[in-house]
Structure formats: structure tokens, C-alpha cells
Design a protein around this motif. Structure first.
Motif, PDB file in Angstrom:
ATOM      1  N   ILE A  40       0.831  -1.213   0.000  1.00 25.15           N
ATOM      2  CA  ILE A  40       0.000   0.000   0.000  1.00 25.15           C
ATOM      3  C   ILE A  40       0.858   1.252   0.000  1.00 25.15           C
ATOM      4  CG2 ILE A  40      -1.708   1.318   1.306  1.00 25.15           C
ATOM      5  CD1 ILE A  40      -2.809  -1.342   2.320  1.00 25.15           C
ATOM      6  N   GLN A  42       2.230   4.756   0.358  1.00 21.63           N
ATOM      7  CA  GLN A  42       1.504   6.037   0.421  1.00 21.63           C
ATOM      8  C   GLN A  42       0.477   6.181  -0.704  1.00 21.63           C
ATOM      9  OE1 GLN A  42       4.854   5.789   0.791  1.00 21.63           O
ATOM     10  NE2 GLN A  42       5.082   6.421   2.925  1.00 21.63           N
ATOM     11  N   SER A  43       0.163   5.072  -1.398  1.00 25.29           N
ATOM     12  CA  SER A  43      -0.730   5.140  -2.562  1.00 25.29           C
ATOM     13  C   SER A  43      -2.099   5.697  -2.197  1.00 25.29           C
ATOM     14  CB  SER A  43      -0.891   3.751  -3.192  1.00 25.29           C
ATOM     15  OG  SER A  43       0.358   3.213  -3.555  1.00 25.29           O
ATOM     16  N   LEU A  44      -2.693   5.183  -1.133  1.00 25.57           N
ATOM     17  CA  LEU A  44      -4.034   5.620  -0.764  1.00 25.57           C
ATOM     18  C   LEU A  44      -4.042   7.085  -0.366  1.00 25.57           C
ATOM     19  CD1 LEU A  44      -5.346   2.517   1.245  1.00 25.57           C
ATOM     20  CD2 LEU A  44      -5.724   3.103  -1.152  1.00 25.57           C
ATOM     21  N   GLY A  45      -2.988   7.510   0.329  1.00 27.16           N
ATOM     22  CA  GLY A  45      -2.902   8.913   0.716  1.00 27.16           C
ATOM     23  C   GLY A  45      -2.824   9.830  -0.491  1.00 27.16           C
ATOM     24  N   LEU A  47      -3.853   9.122  -3.656  1.00 29.11           N
ATOM     25  CA  LEU A  47      -5.109   9.063  -4.399  1.00 29.11           C
ATOM     26  C   LEU A  47      -6.201   9.859  -3.690  1.00 29.11           C
ATOM     27  CD1 LEU A  47      -5.082   5.290  -5.446  1.00 29.11           C
ATOM     28  CD2 LEU A  47      -4.661   7.268  -6.914  1.00 29.11           C
ATOM     29  N   ARG A  48      -6.235   9.763  -2.365  1.00 27.26           N
ATOM     30  CA  ARG A  48      -7.219  10.534  -1.613  1.00 27.26           C
ATOM     31  C   ARG A  48      -6.973  12.035  -1.778  1.00 27.26           C
ATOM     32  NH1 ARG A  48      -7.113   7.589   2.512  1.00 27.26           N
ATOM     33  NH2 ARG A  48      -5.361   8.595   3.529  1.00 27.26           N
ATOM     34  N   ALA A 207      -4.252   2.933  -9.748  1.00 28.03           N
ATOM     35  CA  ALA A 207      -4.894   2.187  -8.669  1.00 28.03           C
ATOM     36  C   ALA A 207      -3.945   1.094  -8.214  1.00 28.03           C
ATOM     37  CB  ALA A 207      -6.212   1.582  -9.157  1.00 28.03           C
ATOM     38  N   ILE A 208      -4.177   0.603  -7.000  1.00 21.48           N
ATOM     39  CA  ILE A 208      -3.396  -0.540  -6.527  1.00 21.48           C
ATOM     40  C   ILE A 208      -3.756  -1.730  -7.408  1.00 21.48           C
ATOM     41  CG2 ILE A 208      -2.981  -2.078  -4.580  1.00 21.48           C
ATOM     42  CD1 ILE A 208      -3.668   0.301  -2.753  1.00 21.48           C
ATOM     43  N   THR A 215     -13.791  -3.772  -8.042  1.00 24.72           N
ATOM     44  CA  THR A 215     -12.845  -2.664  -7.886  1.00 24.72           C
ATOM     45  C   THR A 215     -12.716  -1.902  -9.193  1.00 24.72           C
ATOM     46  OG1 THR A 215     -10.921  -4.003  -8.511  1.00 24.72           O
ATOM     47  CG2 THR A 215     -11.524  -3.964  -6.165  1.00 24.72           C
ATOM     48  N   ASP A 462      -8.688  12.355 -10.914  1.00 19.14           N
ATOM     49  CA  ASP A 462      -9.078  10.949 -10.761  1.00 19.14           C
ATOM     50  C   ASP A 462      -8.697  10.110 -11.982  1.00 19.14           C
ATOM     51  OD1 ASP A 462     -10.119   8.796  -9.439  1.00 19.14           O
ATOM     52  OD2 ASP A 462     -12.179   9.156 -10.066  1.00 19.14           O
TER      53      ASP A 462
END
Length: 483
Positions: A40, A42-45, A47-48, A207-208, A215, A462
Motif C-alpha cells: 500500500i 503512500q498510494s491511498l494517501g 489518491l485521496r 490504482a493498486i 474494484t 481521478d
């Protein structure tokens, strides 16, 4: 008790020994920062943050403020080094130790034979093939076709409407242009289905890359498979048509796929394989469709609140139209007179670059600014770091097209304005994008006035920038519409 103490002491000694060996193996001059959680990172951070009000710019700047212009992190399952600033951009664009290497999610969706991931002789071969289609003398022949597509689009989707939503209309316009010129695909059910698949394909680009049901990445992979099958079928049909002696050969400039099929090496063999043609047609679809549609959308957004800039653009385009006959298509020479409009476009690209950033991959251990970038690590750069740097562009938040009046005399250091990348891998479709933008804005500013339906001037990424609700606007015909 003595036995337990011995066991504990032995475990502690082994742990200390292993940590010591790991520390010795670990390079002492890795950039500051943390790789975060496995996979994961820092990917989610990121993208958010990209879906936040500023499109992720603050997230990147916070890292730079904390760690400096060189830091390590993990993005999309791969250890990554973030580099920032003109010197870093120059290093990224020109270093032979770095190669473009997209995140695994992008590779799986677009294919592994695309120009985005090739290097060395393969990159030069594929880039040369694409540039054959994008030569200036060939681009001149596409202006009339693009003008016809824009006129049809405006008449069907803008004229007589009280309210329109700009971004989806621009996306469909550029998709239709690309479908016709790149693939020779006529209007109809196949083109409509391909447009839908393309929209789904874009959702999972960043995306991951875990292919689980429901997904965005899974939907993107399925859409990519459908789009790829359409392009493969088109390629096979055009290839078979070239082999029919009674049908003759289509002109090489008729569309991209025909052009690529017609290129041969020194032995008379097809220069690109069919799979390479499909993979690079996928890339061309994105490059010629998404970036231009976003640029034109944000131009419309800005012009709604900038009467002076809009008036100057209208004057420029009316002067061009005065010298043309009723219904006469624009030409390459007309585009050369749209200098102010292109400066406006460049300033929009500076403030809201369609591409947030991109990746390179270290082919070997390489050093930058005293830090080691290990072989196999990703290197990540973002355009906004230099575009919004006050030491490079005075009052960077201010809209000022005059920055691009005389770029040769500009004080901005090289590799500061990087909306199209730079170096040997600079976007080969810059001129194609310029044609799409100038032709479209010519017809819009001469025919319509508009105002924004929402007072909020925000957008999210996005991963491409998208204004609030796709930018709905109220439109009306100009009181004295041009012929």
C-alpha cells in the motif's frame, strides 16, 4: 531459569547480528522518508489527496516541505523516489540511467509494448513510427477533417441548448476526432461502445493493481480487454485490405493504424508487430483524447470569468474568419495566426496541467543530489512543483498568458514548464493537441457566450483533473452570430 536466560540471550544476540547485517547492506544515502506499509505504501494517501479540492498539489508540497526536494516513499506497490524542481526535471528527462516505467496498473491496462514503457532501440523504433503519422506535412492534411468534426459536434450538442456540461462533451468530441483520424472508425455502435469502454478504462489507471471483483482496477481491465479486441480487429481488417490486390492500398495518411501497418524495416518486414500497433494505439487514444479535452474544458471555465481574455480571443478569431468564405474550413495557415489563443492554452496548462505527474524507473543504481536511487526503484515527478514555484513564475496563481509571448527571452530555467514532459520523450502529439484545441475554441468563442452554473471553482483529479460536476454552463448564441 538459567536455561531460559540463555535462550533469551541467544535470541537477542541473533537479532542484533541480523539487524547489524541488514544495516550494513542498506545503502547509507537513501533519500529521507518512509516506504510505509507493504504494497500500500503512500498510494491511498496520494489518491485521496488527488480527489481533494486542490487535486493533490498540497500533498506533494507537504512532502517537499517535510523532507526536501528528494524523498522516498512507496507508490502502487513499488519503492519510489519523489524528485522536485527544474534540475530534477532535467535529470529525469535526460538521464540514460532512467527509463519510463508506468505503474503496474497502467501497464496491465495499456499493454507492455507501449511507447510509455519502452527504452533504447525499441523506444526509438516505436516513437519514430508514431512521428511518421504526426509529421507537420501530414498534420496539415488533418486540419480540415478536425474542423468538420468540430462543426458537426457544435451544431449537434451546443446549438439551441440552454445548458451544457462541458467536460463530457469535450471528451466525446476529442474521442470522435481520434477515432476517425487514428483508427478510421466511422460513427456508429462500435465507436459508441469503444467510447464507453475507454471511460471505464481510465478509472483504474492509477490504482493498486489487485484484480478483485467490484474494484475500479478490475473494471478497467475488463474495459481494456474489450477495447483491445476492437482495435485488434480493426488492425486485422486493415492489414487484410492491404493484401487484397483488387482493393489497392489506402493512403498511408488515412489513419494511424494504416500508417503503422505501411511502415517497413530495411528487409521489407512490417516495422511494428500487430500487438505493438494495438498497444500504442491505446496510448495514442489517451494522449490525443483526454489531455486535449481537459485543456479545452478548463479554458472554457476560465473564460467564463475573464472578459478581457475572452474579448481578445474573439477579436483574434473574428479577424481570421473575415478572410474566409461562408462555411470554408480552417487551414494550417489559419492556425498559425491564433497565437494569443495558444498562449491562453499554455497558461491553462501551467496552472492546471492535465498530467499530474509521471514515473521513470532506475535501470541501474544512480545518484541525484547526493542520494542513491537503487536499481529498479520508481522515480516520480509532478508538473505543479515548478509550474507554481514563485521563484520561477512570478505570482504563479495569477493568470497571465503574456508569460509565453517570448519564451526564448523567458527567465524561467529549462525544464520548468513541463506540461508535455521534456527531453527525448517529450509528448509526440503536442501539435495534434494544438490543432484540436485551436479549431474547437475558434468555433466556440465566435458562436457562444456562457456563464458557470456553479460559483465553486474547484476540481479533483481521478487521475485527470475534473471540474465540479463536469462544468455545467449556461450558453446563448452571440447576438450577431458569424456566418
Amino acid at each position: 531459569m538459567d536455561y531460559l536466560a540463555i535462550v533469551v540471550a541467544l535470541v537477542v544476540a541473533i537479532a542484533i547480528h541480523l539487524l547489524s547485517r541488514a544495516k550494513k547492506r542498506r545503502p547509507a544515502n537513501l533519500p529521507p522518508g518512509s516506504l510505509g506499509l507493504p504494497v500500500i505504501g503512500q498510494s491511498l494517501g496520494l489518491l485521496r489527496a488527488m480527489r481533494g479540492a486542490d487535486g493533490g498539489n498540497r500533498w506533494v508540497q507537504d512532502r517537499i516541505d517535510r523532507y526536501g526536494p528528494v524523498s522516498k516513499l512507496s507508490l502502487f506497490g513499488t519503492p519510489t523516489v519523489l524528485l522536485a524542481g527544474p534540475a530534477a526535471n532535467k535529470f529525469l528527462f535526460f538521464s540514460s540511467a532512467l527509463s519510463t516505467r508506468q505503474p503496474r496498473s497502467v501497464q496491465r491496462i495499456l499493454g507492455e509494448n507501449s511507447i510509455l514503457d519502452l527504452h533504447g532501440a525499441d523506444h526509438r523504433r516505436v516513437r519514430g513510427a508514431l512521428l511518421e503519422f504526426l509529421r507537420p506535412d501530414m498534420l496539415k492534411m488533418y486540419v480540415g477533417g478536425i474542423d468538420a468534426e468540430v462543426r458537426r459536434h457544435v451544431e449537434e450538442n451546443w446549438a439551441g441548448r440552454g445548458t451544457v456540461t462541458v467536460l463530457p462533451l469535450m471528451k466525446r468530441l476529442t474521442f470522435d476526432i481520434i477515432s476517425a483520424l487514428l483508427f478510421g472508425l466511422e460513427r456508429g455502435a462500435v465507436r459508441d461502445a469503444l467510447a464507453g469502454d475507454f471511460a471505464h478504462m481510465m478509472e483504474g489507471m492509477w490504482a493498486i493493481p489487485v484484480n478483485l471483483p467490484f474494484t475500479a482496477f478490475s473494471r478497467s481491465l475488463k474495459a481494456s480487454g474489450r477495447a483491445r479486441r476492437v482495435l485488434a480487429r480493426i488492425t486485422r481488417e486493415k492489414k487484410a485490405g492491404r493484401c487484397q490486390p483488387d482493393h489497392g492500398k489506402a493512403p498511408r495518411n488515412s489513419d494511424l493504424i494504416t500508417c503503422l501497418l505501411g511502415l517497413t524495416d530495411g528487409h521489407g518486414e512490417q516495422l511494428l508487430s500487430d500487438k505493438e500497433i494495438v498497444d500504442n494505439a491505446m496510448v495514442a487514444l489517451i494522449a490525443g483524447h483526454d489531455t486535449s479535452s481537459i485543456l479545452m474544458t478548463f479554458m472554457v471555465r476560465h473564460l467564463a470569468n475573464d472578459d478581457a481574455t475572452l474579448a481578445a480571443m474573439v477579436q483574434e478569431h473574428e479577424e481570421i474568419a473575415m478572410n474566409k468564405g461562408d462555411g470554408e474550413a480552417l487551414t494550417w495557415e489559419d492556425l498559425s495566426k491564433m497565437k494569443f489563443t495558444w498562449r491562453v492554452a499554455q497558461e491553462i496548462l501551467r496552472i492546471v496541467p492535465p498530467i499530474f505527474g509521471n514515473f521513470r524507473r532506475a535501470l541501474e543504481d544512480v545518484e541525484f543530489d547526493g542520494y542513491l536511487i537503487p536499481k529498479g526503484w520508481q522515480v516520480f515527478w509532478t508538473a505543479n512543483v515548478t509550474h507554481m514555484d514563485a521563484s520561477i513564475f512570478h505570482e504563479p496563481a495569477k493568470f497571465d498568458p503574456s508569460r509565453f509571448e517570448n519564451q526564448a527571452a523567458s527567465a524561467a530555467p529549462p525544464c520548468s514548464f513541463v506540461a508535455f514532459g521534456g527531453g527525448p520523450r517529450i509528448c509526440p502529439g503536442i501539435e495534434f493537441s494544438r490543432i484540436e484545441t485551436l479549431v474547437t475554441m475558434h468555433h466556440l468563442v465566435r458562436q457562444f457566450r456562457w456563464k458557470l452554473c456553479s460559483k465553486k471553482n474547484t476540481f479533483v483529479r481521478d487521475p485527470m483533473p475534473s471540474p465540479l460536476r463536469g462544468l455545467p454552463i449556461q450558453i446563448e448564441r452571440r447576438t450577431s452570430p458569424p456566418p
